[in-house]
Design a protein around this motif. Structure first.
Motif, PDB file in Angstrom:
ATOM      1  N   ILE A   1      47.748  44.948  46.536  1.00  0.00           N
ATOM      2  CA  ILE A   1      47.695  44.041  47.739  1.00  0.00           C
ATOM      3  C   ILE A   1      48.876  44.228  48.647  1.00  0.00           C
ATOM      4  N   LEU A   2      50.001  44.482  47.786  1.00  0.00           N
ATOM      5  CA  LEU A   2      51.232  44.677  48.704  1.00  0.00           C
ATOM      6  C   LEU A   2      51.361  46.063  49.602  1.00  0.00           C
TER       7      LEU A   2
ATOM      8  N   LEU B   1      56.128  42.035  39.232  1.00  0.00           N
ATOM      9  CA  LEU B   1      55.516  41.543  40.629  1.00  0.00           C
ATOM     10  C   LEU B   1      55.012  42.772  41.380  1.00  0.00           C
TER      11      LEU B   1
ATOM     12  N   MET C   1      44.236  44.684  37.936  1.00  0.00           N
ATOM     13  CA  MET C   1      45.873  44.668  38.236  1.00  0.00           C
ATOM     14  C   MET C   1      45.868  43.163  38.383  1.00  0.00           C
ATOM     15  N   GLY C   2      47.278  42.560  38.299  1.00  0.00           N
ATOM     16  CA  GLY C   2      47.425  41.148  38.484  1.00  0.00           C
ATOM     17  C   GLY C   2      46.615  40.276  37.477  1.00  0.00           C
ATOM     18  N   THR C   3      46.202  39.085  37.812  1.00  0.00           N
ATOM     19  CA  THR C   3      45.373  38.354  36.866  1.00  0.00           C
ATOM     20  C   THR C   3      43.899  38.428  37.152  1.00  0.00           C
TER      21      THR C   3
ATOM     22  N   TYR D   1      39.831  44.196  45.972  1.00  0.00           N
ATOM     23  CA  TYR D   1      40.482  45.412  46.228  1.00  0.00           C
ATOM     24  C   TYR D   1      40.143  46.471  45.153  1.00  0.00           C
TER      25      TYR D   1
ATOM     26  N   HIS E   1      50.878  43.707  41.580  1.00  0.00           N
ATOM     27  CA  HIS E   1      50.197  43.398  42.899  1.00  0.00           C
ATOM     28  C   HIS E   1      50.391  44.739  43.801  1.00  0.00           C
TER      29      HIS E   1
ATOM     30  N   GLY F   1      42.509  35.070  43.205  1.00  0.00           N
ATOM     31  CA  GLY F   1      41.915  34.699  41.791  1.00  0.00           C
ATOM     32  C   GLY F   1      40.557  34.399  41.835  1.00  0.00           C
TER      33      GLY F   1
ATOM     34  N   TYR G   1      41.675  44.554  42.039  1.00  0.00           N
ATOM     35  CA  TYR G   1      42.610  43.429  42.195  1.00  0.00           C
ATOM     36  C   TYR G   1      41.843  42.452  42.969  1.00  0.00           C
ATOM     37  N   HIS G   2      41.671  41.224  42.212  1.00  0.00           N
ATOM     38  CA  HIS G   2      40.866  39.873  42.604  1.00  0.00           C
ATOM     39  C   HIS G   2      41.605  39.159  43.543  1.00  0.00           C
ATOM     40  N   ILE G   3      41.771  39.079  44.840  1.00  0.00           N
ATOM     41  CA  ILE G   3      42.283  38.458  45.802  1.00  0.00           C
ATOM     42  C   ILE G   3      41.756  37.157  45.777  1.00  0.00           C
TER      43      ILE G   3
END
Lengths: 507, 141, 184, 145, 510
Positions: free
Chosen positions: E11-12, E4, E504-506, E76, E8, E67, E63-65
């Motif tokens: 964004i974290l 996790l 990063m992430g989905t 980001y 993320h 989704g 990073y696609h906030i």
């Protein structure tokens, strides 16, 4: 010990002394004794480096990567080794002397004083062993900063003003000229390593080379080339051991040593000779030699006179580089050693006189020699060595420089050197002569007692009794260094041999 | 690039120019007026004029508000500037409230909300510091 | 009709703005500012931005007017005559204006459907909202979902402002029981 | 303002519809104009009106400072917390699709949650600012206006 | 859990402090607030190191906030340049927080401590958010978070000196004008392109050199950010704000806020607008360049005459900003690298200096030089920190200041700009003057007889010395910072922000 560790030890010892001084600030005997031990250990370390080096080992070390291809790196080479030897051996003498002077003179803040002292030696070692311009510059600046508190030690307005001039000139020349020169060299050549034969050979044209040389020559303000010599007399406000350190061992020698190193390993003597880029520097050095000598003659304050003498003598070494002949370079290297011993003797004597009598002006010193014979004899030996008379060390270096000038076909420079020697005689010998031959002390009418090294300056019964030798710790070191001048005369040949490799290799 | 200053161009751009005039009025109040509260009003004016510029970008001639009606032929104005300006309005009011809180505090400690007078008071304080320093220096020597 | 209305609005806006600049009585200034916001809100409605109009009316004519009146009550009633006039502000304003006007020269005509703004991203929202999010108000969809992160930032700004005002002029409230204990 | 009887009566009548309207705007933002921000403002206006007419003290009894201040923080947490929940469920930050089986349903839940967060914070901040300003001793009298 | 965090991280790094701030307020207890802030800063710090390690060799992360893939949603984007800035901000925050816990005891009423931490966290959030985002409008939103909290933080200095209030107000007005200019600029480029995503913008702007709207937008964005970062003639707010803010705040702002603003300018100049644009090069040449030089000299010169140490340092900051702009104006990858290195180095140095001065003020209660005479004896560690920091400002080798100067000089010489290199070295001489003025007072002036000064508590000394050690460490082992800056500068210069990023992430829905 591995070679790398030896270098590390040589750097770490003075640093440790510095920290120890701060930790044991309140226990003077422990502190000073410890520092003495460290200084002896340092000499031992340097000597063992010498032995390893002579057995043909390559000794180098590098730690942090500063830039790709540039690191804080150290490498032993003859020139640096000689310098390190001089500095480490004279540290012992200066330290002993400093202890005597500081205690005899009731100066304050001993811990800070000795800590900065040790740090200055640390910086000197760094300069001596530096393997590239960056490392050299790093320690060069550290040396400036660590000696500033020494210069301003008395914290009086004059001391502060002197400190400001000192720091101002050394800092600004190094930042404005030296740093620019170093970065420029790096941009041109892509390296900063000291390489036998020079790294600038063929990299740039003669005109630029001359400018670059100017940047280096003026950038190394510690070499006190005119017109950037003002810091040296200004720094005379410092306590005398500092002056001894500044003018004989660490600071000025670091300057001319850097000059020599850059001339030999960055520009390359042959390169300089071939392009003639150093012609102007030669003339400037000659001018410095003569002008500073003339100024020295007019000074009544003993330390100031010695300071101008230093300005003059330093230019000998710069001249050695500028002559662009191999003998000149070696002569310069040798002169670092001989002048160090000679000048430190003179300064220590000046300090001893001050501790014993609180006199600073030459005109007040008539007949003092009878009161302080050891001091004055040591002074005489030092003076003769500076003048360059055999059988003292100074004679060899001057001789070699003259040979260098002849090699380079610069007959005028031979004349300059000879004239300068005459001037040396004119401003140094009278001090000595007055001490012994110029009647008795006017103010008292009494003649002085004979020398005897008991703890002096106790402000005892009568004025006459005060006119004795300074404390033993103040008198012994100059005698030792004076003896050193004598010894050097016989070892000069060895040093010359030892230095010979520096001008080989490149060409 | 040459531009035809024809009637179409002027009619199509006059609104922008009017927004510019509004912006400038606001900006002028901010920089030229000395009253702190009025400066804040000026800032609001300036910002609202900028918001108008944004909203006018999204407008399509003959379009309607971007609330879907299900009619496939309907033309909608661009919703993105609206969203941006919603955010910007909120940021604006946040700044305003903070500025007003500062004004209240300034009034309490300076007794005025006129820039000139505050500057003068600050200046006096700096001067008194300098004088104090000079006095201490002369005491030392 | 729309054109006439718009022109009238513009005229009123400019007049209000100039009046704000000239009037010295702060109460009047604040009221005029409120009027300005209301007029602006009307303009926003004309330009299809109903959400914005709603917010501007609430914020500009409502909250900020109330806050400013509160500030006046706590401070001063009228602006003082400035001691001197300077040309600098005028120069700044004129320069800004010139750059802005210069910038408008290459702008698309007002309401033009060919503008880049109407070709890229914006229409995608309108096209995709029904399938992605199933809400009719596209502004809400963009605000809360597509660009929801901006809105989180916006809430944080509001939070910051609230926190700042509390810090500056009142202090964080505590539970009464605990306060008592601390006083003891 | 204790003597304004008419004001008091009208206020009592008005406050309830204002709050209702606030609720409407809060939860109807998907369909018509409005949303959390506007709702928060309207809600706050209702209470502020009450406070102005019946006195700050009475309002503070209903909504003590500490509650208001906690609400300010709570709203942001609801919003950001929604994002965190999305991450915990395997989506990106603020990806509401993971909240329900069908993406658009998740979007609905997500939008309701974040709008609630906006509303709570805005309401709290408006109240807090009102308290702060109204709690200060004024430098002007009523009559000086 | 680990995955996790890994997925993320981008964004974290921003969300941690963002959540910690309201939590701190919710609990309403200053100790809890402090621990939360510390935890959030530490978390962000670790995450930013993680991010930097991922991108330090030239990769780009996205990073696609929500989704939603850009340009529909906000993304980001992390590359070496902003990862470095993230690290600076997080590291300074982590260093300043423990310091603040002690220093605010004497500067801010105890009841306000909780909110101070919350406000500090918000400022931190804002700066991080501005740095990491790949969306132009999102820059504005987070910029305002940081700005608003900064105004409050500065105003908190009012308990000691009411001038903090007027300073905060000035900053608020100028900052808001700046932000509004920035918004105008954004509006203009949005109008020209229809998008707000930086990568998308750069693609669409690449062919629009002649467009007057774009040029005007450029001017507004640069001036708007110029106000925030205190480019020389727009620096009016900075000295007041830094001088009267609480010590910890001064240190944090001086070390981070202007750095982030510089980063934004660089990002817009090199990644959003194309550096091939003639008007951009003209701006660099005719505006940035002369103003940078004026800034360096004029501000250093003014610093010499200050009697308030914090004000002196503030002017020195204006001068240092001049160096950074000079690096940009040299218009080469090396120059840009010099700017980025200096961002890092100056942050560490100035942070340490402000912390050390804060420690002195904590003990003697005055920021005036005249009251600091002879403190070298009473506060040896604090004063030693000031000396080392001062040496770094001068640019003495062995400190980070030297590294910056080195790279900047190299850039100037590589470009063949002789006079510039001369100006760089000459200007650092002025730094010698003002630094030495302070050093002389601390060490060579006599200590007043009635002096009650003692060494600062460890809670102030440790953070200060952490930064001082960083000043020394990165002065020697400079290859890390120089390497990262080189990579970052090169990729900025080549416009690589838009290259295919590692998601990063989905991956977001488009």
């Amino acid at each position: 010990m591995t070679p790398e560790n030896l270098i590390l030890t040589a750097l770490a010892l003075p640093l440790a002394a510095c920290i120890a001084c701060l930790i044991f600030a309140k226990q003077p005997n422990l502190r000073d004794g410890l520092t003495l031990l460290v200084s002896i250990a340092l000499l031992g370390t340097v000597i063992s480096i010498l032995q390893q080096f002579q057995s043909g080992q390559v000794i180098e070390a590098s730690w942090w990567n500063f830039n790709p291809g540039v690191a804080i790196a150290f490498k032993i080479e003859p020139l640096g080794l000689i310098f390190a030897l001089v500095a480490s051996s004279l540290w012992i003498a200066t330290h002993i002397y400093g202890v005597g002077y500081m205690r005899g003179n009731n100066e304050k803040k001993h811990a800070r004083f000795f800590a900065c002292f040790a740090f200055a030696i640390f910086a000197t070692m760094g300069i001596a062993f530096s393997a590239n311009l960056l490392t050299l510059f790093l320690f060069y600046e550290l040396l400036t900063i660590s000696t500033y508190p020494l210069v301003a030690h008395k914290e009086t307005p004059e001391a502060k003003a002197g400190g400001r001039t000192y720091l101002g000139i050394l800092m600004s020349t190094s930042i404005v000229f030296l740093l620019t020169a170093i970065v420029w060299t790096y941009v041109i050549t892509g390296t900063m390593d000291f390489t036998p034969g020079g790294i600038l050979t063929g990299k740039t044209e003669a005109g630029f080379l001359a400018i670059l040389l100017a940047l280096f020559a003026f950038g190394i303000g510690k070499a006190a080339l005119m017109p950037f010599h003002r810091w040296l007399p200004a720094a005379m406000v410092a306590p005398t051991p500092v002056s001894a350190l500044l003018h004989a061992v660490a600071v000025v020698k670091a300057g001319v040593f850097s000059m020599l190193k850059i001339g030999v390993y960055i520009f390359g003597i042959d390169n300089l000779a071939a392009t003639g880029a150093s012609q102007w520097l030669m003339w400037l050095a000659a001018f410095s030699i003569l002008a500073a000598s003339l100024i020295a003659m007019q000074q009544d304050n003993l330390k100031r006179r010695l300071a101008y003498s230093t300005v003059s003598q330093l230019s000998y070494i710069t001249l050695g580089v500028a002559l662009a002949s191999s003998m000149g370079a070696i002569g310069g290297g040798l002169h670092i050693v001989t002048h160090a011993f000679g000048k430190i003797t003179l300064f220590m004597c000046a300090g001893a006189i001050y501790v014993a009598t609180h006199k600073t002006e030459i005109s007040q010193m008539r007949g003092l020699g009878k009161a302080m014979p050891f001091t004055f004899i040591a002074f005489g030996i030092g003076a003769l060595s500076i003048i360059g008379l055999p059988p003292l060390g100074g004679s060899w270096s001057k001789w070699l420089l003259m040979v260098g000038a002849a090699d380079a076909g610069q007959q005028v420079m031979i004349g300059v050197l000879m004239l300068s020697s005459a001037l040396n005689v004119a401003y140094l010998l009278p001090i000595f002569a007055r001490g012994f031959f110029d009647g008795s002390i006017k103010s008292d009418g009494d003649d002085g007692d004979d020398g005897g090294g008991d703890g002096g300056g106790d402000g005892g019964k009568s004025f006459r009794e005060n006119l004795k030798e300074a404390p033993i710790l103040c008198v012994l070191p100059p005698c030792l260094t004076a003896a050193g001048c004598l010894v050097l005369f016989f070892y000069a040949g060895k040093i010359e041999e030892f230095l010979a490799p520096i001008i080989m290799g490149g060409s | 690039m040459a531009i035809d200053f024809d009637i179409d161009f002027i009619l199509g751009h006059i609104n922008y120019w009017l927004f510019v005039i509004l912006m400038l009025t606001g900006l002028y109040i901010v920089v030229a007026r000395g009253n702190l509260l009025k400066k804040i009003v000026g800032l609001n004016l300036f910002q609202v004029a900028v918001f108008m510029l944004y909203i006018s970008m999204g407008k399509i001639g003959g379009g309607t508000a971007p609330i879907l009606t299900g009619n496939p032929d309907e033309v909608y104005s661009n919703p993105l500037p609206h969203v941006l300006i919603l955010t910007a309005i909120v940021v604006g009011i946040a700044t305003t409230s903070l500025g007003l809180a500062l004004i209240v505090r300034i009034n309490e400690s300076y007794g005025t909300i006129e820039e000139d007078e505050i500057l003068e008071l600050d200046h006096q304080k700096s001067q008194s510091e300098i004088i104090k320093v000079a006095k201490e220096a002369s005491n030392d020597s | 009709m729309e054109l006439v209305l718009t022109s009238l609005l513009f005229f009123a806006l400019v007049a209000t703005a100039i009046a704000i600049a000239l009037v010295r009585r702060l109460f009047a200034v604040v009221m005029l500012a409120g009027v300005f916001s209301l007029l602006a809100a009307m303009l926003f409605v004309l330009m299809d931005a109903v959400d914005v109009a709603f917010t501007e009316a609430a914020v500009g004519a409502g909250i900020s007017t109330v806050l400013m009146l509160g500030t006046i009550a706590l401070t001063a009633r009228s602006e003082k005559q400035p001691a001197s006039y300077s040309l600098v502000p005028l120069v700044i304003v004129v320069l800004t204006g010139l750059v802005l006007i210069y910038g408008t020269l290459d702008m698309p005509n007002f309401g033009s459907p060919d503008a880049p703004v109407q070709q890229h991203v914006g229409p995608d929202y309108i096209r995709k909202t029904p399938e992605d999010i199933h809400v009719p108000n596209v502004v809400t969809a963009v605000l809360a979902s597509y660009r929801g992160y901006d809105t989180l930032g916006e809430v944080t700004v509001v939070f910051t402002a609230g926190l700042g005002v509390i810090l500056l002029i009142s202090g964080l409230g505590r539970r009464p029981r605990r306060r008592k204990r601390e006083e003891d | 303002m204790d003597h304004h009887l008419i004001l008091r009566v009208i206020t009592k009548i008005l406050v309830a519809p204002i709050l209702l309207y606030g609720l409407y705007v809060q939860f109807h933002g998907d369909f018509g104009p409005g949303g959390g921000f506007q709702a928060g403002v309207i809600f706050a206006v209702g209470f502020i009106l009450y406070g102005i007419v019946f006195g700050l003290r009475r309002l503070r009894q209903i909504f003590p400072d500490y509650v208001v201040h906690r609400l300010v923080a709570l709203g942001v947490l609801i919003y950001a917390g929604t994002g965190i929940v999305n991450m915990a469920l395997g989506g990106n930050f603020l990806d509401y699709n993971v909240l329900a089986e069908k993406g658009y349903q998740g979007q609905h839940w997500g939008i309701i949650a974040v709008e609630l967060g906006v509303g709570v914070t805005v309401f709290g901040v408006m109240m807090a600012i009102f308290y702060s300003f109204a709690g200060r001793p004024p430098s002007l009298d009523d009559k000086e206006w | 859990m680990m995955s996790l965090v890994e997925n993320h991280a981008a964004i974290l790094v921003v969300i941690l402090p963002l959540i910690a701030a309201p939590l701190a307020m919710l609990f309403g207890n200053r100790n809890v607030a402090f621990l939360l802030s510390l935890a959030a800063s530490a978390g962000s710090f670790l995450l930013s190191i993680y991010l930097l390690m991922l991108v330090k060799d030239g990769a780009v992360l996205a990073y696609h906030i929500g989704g939603w893939a850009p340009p529909l949603g906000i993304e980001y984007r992390v590359d070496a340049a902003n990862a470095l800035v993230l690290l600076i901000v997080a590291a300074i925050s982590l260093a300043v927080l423990p310091y603040a816990r002690t220093s605010i005891e004497k500067e801010i009423a105890e009841k306000n401590h909780t909110l101070f931490y919350a406000c500090f966290l918000l400022c931190f959030t804002g700066l991080m958010g501005v740095t990491i985002t790949g969306d132009a409008f999102n820059v504005f939103v987070f910029l305002e978070i940081s700005s608003l909290s900064t105004y409050v933080l500065v105003a908190l200095g009012a308990e000691k000196d009411r001038r903090a209030l007027s300073a905060a107000y000035d900053y608020l007005v100028l900052g808001t004008i700046g932000a509004t200019f920035f918004v105008i600029g954004l509006g203009l480029i949005y109008m020209a392109t229809g998008t707000l995503n930086m990568v998308d913008l750069s693609e669409r702007l690449a062919s629009m050199e002649g467009n007057r709207t774009v040029r005007s937008a450029f001017a507004f964005i640069i001036i708007g950010m110029g106000l925030k970062l205190a480019i020389y003639p727009l620096h009016r707010w900075l000295p007041g704000a830094y001088t009267y803010a609480p010590s910890a705040v001064s240190a944090f702002l001086a070390a981070t806020a202007t750095k982030v603003a510089i980063y934004v300018v660089i990002r817009f100049m090199f990644s959003v607008f194309s550096i091939k644009f003639g008007f951009e090069q003209d701006t660099l040449k005719y505006i940035f360049f002369p103003f940078a030089v004026i800034a360096v000299f004029a501000a250093s010169f003014i610093a010499v005459f200050q009697i308030n140490v914090k004000r002196m340092l503030a002017y020195s900051s204006v001068a240092q900003i001049g160096y950074m702009l000079l690096g940009i104006a040299l218009f080469s990858a090396t120059g840009l690298s010099a700017t980025l290195v200096h961002l890092f180095n100056h942050a560490v140095t100035k942070g340490a200096l402000f912390l050390a001065i804060g420690a002195i003020i904590y003990q003697i209660g005055s920021p005036l030089m005249a009251n600091m005479s002879g403190l070298g004896k009473k506060m040896p560690w604090t004063c030693a920190a000031i000396v080392v920091g001062g040496l770094s400002l001068i640019g003495v080798p062995g400190t980070v200041g030297f590294v910056s100067k080195w790279v900047l000089l190299m850039a100037a010489l590589e470009a063949g700009l002789w006079p510039v290199s001369l100006m760089i070295v000459l200007s650092s001489l002025i730094a010698v003057v003002y630094v030495w003025k302070l050093v002389e007072i601390l060490y060579l002036e006599p200590l007043p007889k009635d002096s009650q000064a003692r060494e600062a508590p460890l809670s102030l000394l440790v953070p200060t010395w952490c930064l001082i050690l960083a000043t020394l460490w990165f002065g020697f082992a400079a290859d890390f910072t120089v390497h990262v800056s080189d990579i970052a500068a090169q990729s900025l210069f080549d416009g690589k922000f838009g290259q295919d990023a590692i998601i990063m992430g989905t991956e977001g829905r488009s």
